[in-house]
Each structure stands twice: as C-alpha cells, then as structure tokens.
Design a protein around this motif. Structure first.
Motif, short mmCIF file in Angstrom:
data_model
loop_
_atom_site.label_atom_id
_atom_site.label_comp_id
_atom_site.label_asym_id
_atom_site.label_seq_id
_atom_site.Cartn_x
_atom_site.Cartn_y
_atom_site.Cartn_z
N SER A 2 0.69 -1.14 0.08
CA SER A 2 0.22 0.16 0.32
C SER A 2 0.70 0.95 0.25
CB SER A 2 -0.72 0.33 0.80
OG SER A 2 -1.40 1.64 1.59
N ARG A 3 1.08 1.90 -1.07
CA ARG A 3 1.68 3.43 -0.99
C ARG A 3 2.96 3.82 -0.85
NH1 ARG A 3 -2.10 6.99 2.67
NH2 ARG A 3 -0.44 9.07 2.01
N GLY A 4 3.58 1.96 -1.53
CA GLY A 4 5.61 1.64 -1.45
C GLY A 4 5.27 1.52 -0.58
N VAL A 5 4.53 1.03 1.00
CA VAL A 5 4.96 -0.24 1.99
C VAL A 5 4.95 -1.49 1.30
CG1 VAL A 5 4.57 -0.23 4.01
CG2 VAL A 5 4.48 1.96 3.33
N ASP A 6 5.31 -2.37 1.56
CA ASP A 6 4.98 -3.40 1.33
C ASP A 6 5.16 -4.40 2.63
OD1 ASP A 6 5.05 -6.45 0.76
OD2 ASP A 6 7.42 -6.60 -0.18
N TYR A 7 4.13 -4.09 3.28
CA TYR A 7 3.02 -5.04 4.21
C TYR A 7 4.09 -6.20 4.69
CZ TYR A 7 0.73 -0.76 5.84
OH TYR A 7 0.40 0.79 6.03
#
Length: 541
Positions: A2-7
C-alpha cells in the motif's frame, strides 16, 4: 503493498498489558497485510522478543502494568543495542497528562499515538514512518558503520530532493555535521533552514555551532531565548546546562538542569546530573532529593546501579554532618537504601565494602557505635593491603571520623596523601578532610571564595558573605579558616543589625562546629579564642 509499503515484509511487535488491545491491533495489522506479528504483555516479554529477533516496527504501550513503562523498554533496547536506527518505535498511550506525554517524548520515540487508535490512523502513521525510514536507510546504515562522510552525502541528496523527507534529512545531517566538527557546513545548513522558518531544531543547532566555536556568551543568549519562547523544548535546556558548565557558572548550570527535571521528572540520567551538580554547588538538600529519585527510578531502569544507592548514602551522611534538617528518619532511610542495593544488584567485594563502610558511617552518626564498629570490621575484612581505590579509602576515613577514631583516621589520611601525591583528582577527594586543601585546584577555589566572602564582609554585606562562606564550608567542612570566617561574619551581623533568634542560634552552632576542629595546639587557636569572646559578647552572654 500500500502506497509503497510492503506490509508482508514487515516484522512487527505489539506490547500492551491488555490482551484485548494487543489482539485488536494485531487484527488491524493483519488486515493491512502484515504476516509477521508477535505479541508481548509486559516489558520483560517485549525485551525478550527483541533479544531473539529484529523488528521493523514496535508498537509499545506506555503503561505496561508491571511497573516498567514503554520509556523503560525503549531505553533498555537502545542501551543494550537490541534495536538499531532502522527499527521504528512507537509509544501508544491513553495517558494524556503533560508529564507523561513530555517524558515519553523525552526518550525520543519515532512517534507517539494517543489511544484510542483506529485502522486508518495506524495505517497513515506506519506508511509515513516506513517511507521516511526507507528514504533515510542508506544514511542510517552508513552511520551504524561509522561512515559519517557517506551518511552526510546521502542525507544531502535526500534533503536536496525537496520531498516530504527533506526536513528529517536536514535535521539528521545537522547532527552528523556537528558530531564530526564540520561547523561551517552545519552553520550553513541551519542558517538556510532559518531563512525559511524559525524552527526550534535549527535555532538550537545554530546555537550549538556557536558553542562549539567557543562563542559561549552568544550561544548562551540564543539558548536562553529558545527556552523562554518554548519552555517545553528539553534539548535546549541540556545545551544551556552544557553552556553554563563551559562558562564555569555551576549555579546557572544547576538552574538549567532543574528546569529540565521539572518538565521531565522521570529522566533518571538528568536526575543523576542534577544530584552531581547540586553537590558541587554545596546544595546538599537538592542533591539528596534528586538522588532519592535516582534510586527510585533506577529500580526499573537499565541505568540504575548499586552506586546510585551508595551516592545517596554519602549525600545523606554529608547532610547529617552539616546539621541540615532533612527529617529525623533520613539516616534510617539511607541505611535501608543501602540494604536494597544488596537485594537489587550483585555486589562484588569492592561494592560490598562500600556498602559496609557507609552503613558504619551512618550508624556512627546516629550514635549506634557497636553497629558502626561491626560494619567497619566487615568492610575492612574485604579490603586488601595496598588498595589504591580512593573512593573506598575516602569512605573508610569518613567512617573512622564518624566513629570518633580520629588517630586512625588521621594516620590513614597521612598515608593516602603520600600514596596519591601525584594524583590531583585523588587529592581533591582528600581535601574534604583537611584543614588546608592539598590539591592545587581546591587551593585556588578556597582562595577565590575567601577573597569574595571577605570583600562582602568588608562592605557589610553579611548575609551575602555568609552564603559565600557557607558554600565553602560544605565543600571543605574541616577547613578551619572558613569556619572562623563564618563566626566573624555572624559576629559582625549581630553587632550591626538587630539581634534575632535565628542569627543567635546560627552563631552558637558555628562556634560549636569550629570548636570541634581546633585544639590549643592549632595555629588558629588564638583567633578562635578571640572570636569566641567577641561572639559571646555580641550574643549577650
């Protein structure tokens, strides 16, 4: 993602004493796509988790229920090197009091979240912090590797892109440049930032540059202005205290530390600092209060140590010998604090010896001579011949004097003056027992204080002179000249001003203190006899 964050790649620890909150937050994280989540119900479990695994993100409640707080967790993780610059630590709290919030911010977490929190709030904070961390990651890795030039280059690049991470990059870059002594570049950075907006971090940085250049007066003015305009900005108080220290004004240094402590009273390191600087200023009451807090805070802090307990006992014993009113139970409190050191920390022979010597001194001051002698015997059984531990030896001299064993104390002092003849720091510690300082630094200090006090006395400023001499007496309690100067100032005050009971009582105490240090063989006995007669006349005896 999400929005550049790989959770899915994030490893997260959630620490909270309420299982419902832990599982609620865990559910929020799972819904965002986090796969690696661990839970801890108290500070001990949180620290244990970090001993065995690296976490990208730690969400830690402030009040963990077992006594230790999120602040303690963060301090210990940093102190033990269990997290690095790339671990994001967020304190979460339902506490909204100013003291708790400021104390939480004082330990510098990456963020502070007020409960209740929802999934959207959590997602926004995580994404902002992770993106900033990723942008600064190359610089953080360089700093961890102590490659400061590489870190500065990376930070300059990030700052120059004018993204939302530019301010964080500027702040970090300024700190790096200051730490490396690159003052020209640091000054240019802070000056450019201030041309855009009057930011406290940039104002502080510029003042620190001036301080590093040796322009202490101007740096002090700037720092004073910062704390006046933003009284809650703790880093400015720390720099201001350092500024006063460099300028040699210990009283102003203490004032700066005290103000910081009032704002953030749960900082054990700042309380330790306050106790030390107050002792240097002969302000034993403030020193005892601060050191009492150090002992209390140390029970839960990684910065607590047995020496904190010993320092409290030394301060209390000094205060009792100075006849300061700290309550009738203060000696018993100090002995109990010493006992608690044995329960809280493993004591090797040297530390156990300190404990017994201090117990003996406190027992002797309370009139419990058999208990004092027993403690001294236990201590000396742990000491070995030829010991050159000046702290232990000073504690032994104090205990012997408190017991009234003056011949042994004086003999030991003479031996120590020979052993440490070339050690100025050791001689400074011995000066407290001597009628004249043995160290060059304290000889100069006594001369300066006496000069100032005598000048005040000659101008009939008796209260100011007494304050000056009394500070010297606390620093050098066996210096006969200082005691006699106090008596003389009190006699002058009684002669020229209306007699009041407080001054009469203080004059009687001053005579008793001086009399305990002087015998008929002393070179200042004639002066003492003359002042004693003058005092009795002034007191109406």
């Amino acid at each position: 993602m999400s929005r550049g964050v790989d959770y899915a790649k994030l490893s997260v620890l959630v620490a909270d004493d309420f299982s419902s909150f832990r599982h609620t937050v865990s559910g929020m994280l799972s819904s965002l796509g986090v796969k690696k989540i661990e839970l801890a119900s108290n500070a001990r479990e949180a620290i244990q988790c970090c001993e065995h695994k690296f976490f990208d993100l730690i969400l830690c409640d402030y009040n963990l229920g077992d006594g230790r707080t999120g602040q303690h967790v963060l301090e210990e993780l940093r102190h033990r090197g269990l997290i690095n610059r790339q671990t994001l630590f967020l304190i979460v709290s339902a506490e909204s009091s100013r003291t708790i919030v400021l104390c939480a911010y004082d330990c510098e977490p990456d963020d502070f979240l007020m409960k209740p929190i929802n999934a959207r709030m959590l997602q926004q904070r995580i994404e902002r912090l992770v993106r900033q961390r990723d942008a600064l990651a190359p610089a953080m890795r360089a700093l961890d590797a102590k490659e400061h030039a590489v870190a500065a280059q990376v930070l300059e690049q990030v700052a120059g892109r004018q993204t939302r991470h530019a301010v964080a990059a500027h702040k970090m870059l300024g700190t790096v440049l200051l730490s490396q002594g690159d003052l020209d570049r640091a000054e240019a950075l802070y000056t450019r930032a201030l041309e855009v907006r009057q930011l406290d971090w940039a104002r502080l940085g510029l003042a620190q540059v001036r301080q590093a250049r040796g322009d202490l007066d101007l740096a002090g003015e700037w720092l004073q202005k910062i704390v006046e305009e933003n009284p809650m900005f703790l880093p400015a108080y720390d720099s201001l205290a350092e500024n006063w220290n460099k300028r040699g004004d210990k009283l102003q240094e203490q004032t700066a530390v005290q103000k910081a402590v009032e704002i953030s009273p749960l900082s054990i390191l700042r309380q330790k600092y306050l106790a030390i600087v107050a002792q240097e200023n002969a302000d034993l009451v403030t020193a005892v209060v601060a050191q009492r807090r150090v002992v209390k805070l140390g029970r839960l802090s990684c910065y607590g140590a047995a020496e904190d307990h010993f320092h409290f006992a030394r301060l209390v014993a000094d205060a009792i010998e100075q006849e300061l009113d700290l309550g009738s139970d203060i000696g018993t409190e100090a002995i109990n604090v010493l006992k608690s050191a044995k329960e809280a920390y493993p004591l090797e022979d040297g530390a156990a010896c300190s404990m017994h010597l201090l117990e003996g001194r406190l027992h002797a001051l309370a009139g419990r001579k058999p208990a004092a002698q027993e403690s001294l015997t236990e201590a000396e059984a742990l000491m070995y011949e030829g010991s050159e531990d000046i702290v232990l030896e000073v504690d032994r001299v104090h205990a012997l004097f408190a017991l009234g064993d003056n011949p042994r104390a004086e003999a030991l002092l003479n031996d120590l003056r020979v052993i440490f003849a070339d050690d100025q720091r050791a001689l400074e510690r011995l000066d407290v027992f001597l009628s004249e300082p043995a160290s060059a630094s304290n000889s100069a200090l006594v001369a300066d204080i006496n000069r100032e006090g005598i000048n005040l006395y000659n101008h009939r400023q008796f209260d100011e002179a007494l304050a000056c001499f009394d500070r010297a007496r606390t620093l050098f309690p066996r210096h006969v000249g200082i005691h006699l100067n106090i008596v003389q100032s009190l006699v002058g005050k009684l002669k020229e001003m209306e007699r009041d009971q407080e001054t009469l009582d203080e004059c009687a105490r001053a005579l008793r203190r001086a009399g305990r240090l002087i015998n008929t063989e002393h070179p200042q006995y004639t002066r003492f006899s003359r002042l004693k007669a003058m005092a009795h006349s002034a007191m109406g005896h």
